[in-house]
Design a protein around this motif. Sequence first.
Motif, PDB file in Angstrom:
ATOM      1  N   ALA A  14       0.838  -1.207   0.000  1.00 27.17           N
ATOM      2  CA  ALA A  14       0.000   0.000   0.000  1.00 27.17           C
ATOM      3  C   ALA A  14       0.867   1.249   0.000  1.00 27.17           C
ATOM      4  CB  ALA A  14      -0.936  -0.002   1.208  1.00 27.17           C
ATOM      5  N   VAL A  15       1.977   1.188   0.740  1.00 29.13           N
ATOM      6  CA  VAL A  15       2.894   2.324   0.782  1.00 29.13           C
ATOM      7  C   VAL A  15       3.502   2.559  -0.596  1.00 29.13           C
ATOM      8  CG1 VAL A  15       5.040   3.214   1.779  1.00 29.13           C
ATOM      9  CG2 VAL A  15       3.433   1.935   3.227  1.00 29.13           C
ATOM     10  N   GLU A  16       3.934   1.456  -1.214  1.00 29.05           N
ATOM     11  CA  GLU A  16       4.531   1.586  -2.538  1.00 29.05           C
ATOM     12  C   GLU A  16       3.541   2.183  -3.537  1.00 29.05           C
ATOM     13  OE1 GLU A  16       6.012  -2.357  -3.009  1.00 29.05           O
ATOM     14  OE2 GLU A  16       7.831  -1.843  -1.906  1.00 29.05           O
ATOM     15  N   ARG A  17       2.330   1.662  -3.468  1.00 27.74           N
ATOM     16  CA  ARG A  17       1.299   2.171  -4.363  1.00 27.74           C
ATOM     17  C   ARG A  17       1.081   3.675  -4.146  1.00 27.74           C
ATOM     18  NH1 ARG A  17      -1.373   1.662  -8.535  1.00 27.74           N
ATOM     19  NH2 ARG A  17       0.289   0.178  -8.952  1.00 27.74           N
ATOM     20  N   SER A  18       1.071   4.107  -2.893  1.00 28.20           N
ATOM     21  CA  SER A  18       0.796   5.526  -2.651  1.00 28.20           C
ATOM     22  C   SER A  18       1.975   6.399  -3.098  1.00 28.20           C
ATOM     23  CB  SER A  18       0.434   5.785  -1.186  1.00 28.20           C
ATOM     24  OG  SER A  18       1.603   5.826  -0.402  1.00 28.20           O
ATOM     25  N   ILE A  19       3.178   5.860  -3.016  1.00 27.18           N
ATOM     26  CA  ILE A  19       4.336   6.615  -3.519  1.00 27.18           C
ATOM     27  C   ILE A  19       4.243   6.742  -5.037  1.00 27.18           C
ATOM     28  CG2 ILE A  19       6.853   6.553  -3.831  1.00 27.18           C
ATOM     29  CD1 ILE A  19       6.916   5.105  -1.029  1.00 27.18           C
ATOM     30  N   ILE A  20       3.966   5.612  -5.713  1.00 23.98           N
ATOM     31  CA  ILE A  20       3.851   5.632  -7.179  1.00 23.98           C
ATOM     32  C   ILE A  20       2.717   6.558  -7.608  1.00 23.98           C
ATOM     33  CG2 ILE A  20       3.176   4.195  -9.162  1.00 23.98           C
ATOM     34  CD1 ILE A  20       4.914   1.962  -7.967  1.00 23.98           C
ATOM     35  N   GLU A  21       1.609   6.478  -6.902  1.00 19.92           N
ATOM     36  CA  GLU A  21       0.485   7.353  -7.267  1.00 19.92           C
ATOM     37  C   GLU A  21       0.799   8.820  -7.014  1.00 19.92           C
ATOM     38  OE1 GLU A  21      -2.907   5.513  -5.437  1.00 19.92           O
ATOM     39  OE2 GLU A  21      -2.977   3.994  -7.021  1.00 19.92           O
ATOM     40  N   GLY A  22       1.609   9.060  -5.972  1.00 12.29           N
ATOM     41  CA  GLY A  22       2.051  10.430  -5.722  1.00 12.29           C
ATOM     42  C   GLY A  22       2.848  10.974  -6.898  1.00 12.29           C
ATOM     43  N   VAL A  23       3.749  10.134  -7.417  1.00 19.59           N
ATOM     44  CA  VAL A  23       4.562  10.560  -8.568  1.00 19.59           C
ATOM     45  C   VAL A  23       3.661  10.808  -9.778  1.00 19.59           C
ATOM     46  CG1 VAL A  23       6.411   9.918 -10.150  1.00 19.59           C
ATOM     47  CG2 VAL A  23       6.590   9.309  -7.734  1.00 19.59           C
ATOM     48  N   ILE A  24       2.723   9.881 -10.016  1.00 18.67           N
ATOM     49  CA  ILE A  24       1.807  10.046 -11.153  1.00 18.67           C
ATOM     50  C   ILE A  24       1.041  11.364 -11.012  1.00 18.67           C
ATOM     51  CG2 ILE A  24      -0.288   9.105 -12.255  1.00 18.67           C
ATOM     52  CD1 ILE A  24       0.847   6.311 -11.777  1.00 18.67           C
ATOM     53  N   GLY A  25       0.599  11.662  -9.792  1.00 18.84           N
ATOM     54  CA  GLY A  25      -0.120  12.915  -9.557  1.00 18.84           C
ATOM     55  C   GLY A  25       0.732  14.131  -9.898  1.00 18.84           C
ATOM     56  N   LEU A  26       1.988  14.105  -9.470  1.00 17.75           N
ATOM     57  CA  LEU A  26       2.884  15.232  -9.773  1.00 17.75           C
ATOM     58  C   LEU A  26       3.088  15.372 -11.279  1.00 17.75           C
ATOM     59  CD1 LEU A  26       5.543  14.681  -6.940  1.00 17.75           C
ATOM     60  CD2 LEU A  26       4.039  16.680  -7.193  1.00 17.75           C
ATOM     61  N   LEU A  27       3.272  14.235 -11.950  1.00 25.89           N
ATOM     62  CA  LEU A  27       3.474  14.286 -13.402  1.00 25.89           C
ATOM     63  C   LEU A  27       2.220  14.812 -14.098  1.00 25.89           C
ATOM     64  CD1 LEU A  27       5.302  10.856 -13.857  1.00 25.89           C
ATOM     65  CD2 LEU A  27       6.336  13.117 -14.108  1.00 25.89           C
ATOM     66  N   GLU A  28       1.059  14.384 -13.602  1.00 24.28           N
ATOM     67  CA  GLU A  28      -0.194  14.860 -14.191  1.00 24.28           C
ATOM     68  C   GLU A  28      -0.371  16.364 -13.989  1.00 24.28           C
ATOM     69  OE1 GLU A  28      -3.103  10.919 -14.258  1.00 24.28           O
ATOM     70  OE2 GLU A  28      -3.022  12.159 -12.457  1.00 24.28           O
ATOM     71  N   ASP A  29       0.198  16.867 -12.901  1.00 24.16           N
ATOM     72  CA  ASP A  29       0.158  18.315 -12.668  1.00 24.16           C
ATOM     73  C   ASP A  29       1.162  19.056 -13.538  1.00 24.16           C
ATOM     74  OD1 ASP A  29      -1.786  17.929 -10.817  1.00 24.16           O
ATOM     75  OD2 ASP A  29      -0.487  18.132  -9.059  1.00 24.16           O
ATOM     76  N   GLY A  30       1.891  18.303 -14.359  1.00 21.24           N
ATOM     77  CA  GLY A  30       2.807  18.956 -15.300  1.00 21.24           C
ATOM     78  C   GLY A  30       4.225  19.145 -14.786  1.00 21.24           C
ATOM     79  N   VAL A  31       4.546  18.562 -13.629  1.00 23.49           N
ATOM     80  CA  VAL A  31       5.917  18.675 -13.123  1.00 23.49           C
ATOM     81  C   VAL A  31       6.820  17.791 -14.000  1.00 23.49           C
ATOM     82  CG1 VAL A  31       7.429  18.327 -11.130  1.00 23.49           C
ATOM     83  CG2 VAL A  31       5.037  18.980 -10.782  1.00 23.49           C
ATOM     84  N   PRO A  32       7.857  18.361 -14.617  1.00 24.16           N
ATOM     85  CA  PRO A  32       8.714  17.524 -15.460  1.00 24.16           C
ATOM     86  C   PRO A  32       9.557  16.553 -14.626  1.00 24.16           C
ATOM     87  CG  PRO A  32       9.446  19.825 -15.529  1.00 24.16           C
ATOM     88  CD  PRO A  32       8.262  19.770 -14.623  1.00 24.16           C
TER      89      PRO A  32
END
Lengths: 209, 209
Positions: A22-40
Amino acid sequence: MSLADSHSRQDGPVRGRPRSEAVERSIIEGVIGLLEDGVPLSELSIERIARTAGVGKATIYRRWNGKEELFVDVVRAAEPPDPELPGTSVRDDLVTLVEQLRRRGLMSRSSVLLHNVIAQMKHSPKIWEAYHAIVVEPRRRKQHEILRRGQENGELRTDIDVDVMNDIVFGPMLVRAVMRPDADLPEGLAERMVDAVLEGLRPVSSPTP
Amino acid sequence: MSLADSHSRQDGPVRGRPRSEAVERSIIEGVIGLLEDGVPLSELSIERIARTAGVGKATIYRRWNGKEELFVDVVRAAEPPDPELPGTSVRDDLVTLVEQLRRRGLMSRSSVLLHNVIAQMKHSPKIWEAYHAIVVEPRRRKQHEILRRGQENGELRTDIDVDVMNDIVFGPMLVRAVMRPDADLPEGLAERMVDAVLEGLRPVSSPTP
């Protein structure tokens, strides 16, 4: 190769105990969220990822050797998972793998996120190398295994090098999915391509020289 | 498409009268010299190119619509020229074109200049587009013509779409030359690939399902 060895699974990180998934998933989803916000990609630091996921940096470093490995898992989470092989014949296994290529092509066309991440990844030699070691090389090894099985069981010719055969079977869809972003990827194409390559492009009735 | 129309020749610019060929060559060589000195594409202006070649900017603009078109001619000058087709059979013509792909692959591996220019070109959408219109599309049209001739004269099956057939014939070498920079490109590979694709990967004696 050590990267690849530590990542031989298809559907979740092996590192860390099951309860940390669950922790790993939330870290990966955090990264996806940042990328979706346009952070390169180049601006994503482990610090920022840890802050977004609400974990300590050590929690991330316990699971991934660095930013590169983590990004590869992010891309894999966004890609369709590797399919089960039917195993009914080498031909059917090849169709399944070429179909997966077609689906990944469709996905990177429709998912702006995946498209951008892959494009950015290509500009980072370290991440690209990790992606190759963790994802591309194991895939290629699996393809080679299937082709070798076909040569052993009589489904495939034995006078063509497996490495060359690999490019002949997967090259057509790869070129179409990756290098020709405007080309059609219709349903049934994987099957048609594999069968054409197995049967050959000469007409059946034509005398072969 | 107007770019492509104005560049339908293989071995020299059509624009400008024959006696200006030396001028064109010296401009192109000037650009190659600058690139060899490590000047990135993005920093090459028409002004700088004109100064290097010892001509006025108008002399350049009379011959090329802009930087993009000029760069495409620079790449073409660095690449091996398009080969004569033997015309003895569709198979022989296909081998010749696939062999050209192999040679371009070898060249972009050995020529640091060509390798860098192609890599930089991919990052400039305008130049990449011009390269596609002027170089890639005419090549693909020629490939399609040959495949269609094969379908008409009975050398090739008629139940496979020409566009799909194109990827089947050229995809294997394209993937190997462009996407797998570490893969071997041995002599004779073009012939082996084309014959394998024409005859099919199934053993000759095997019953086809």
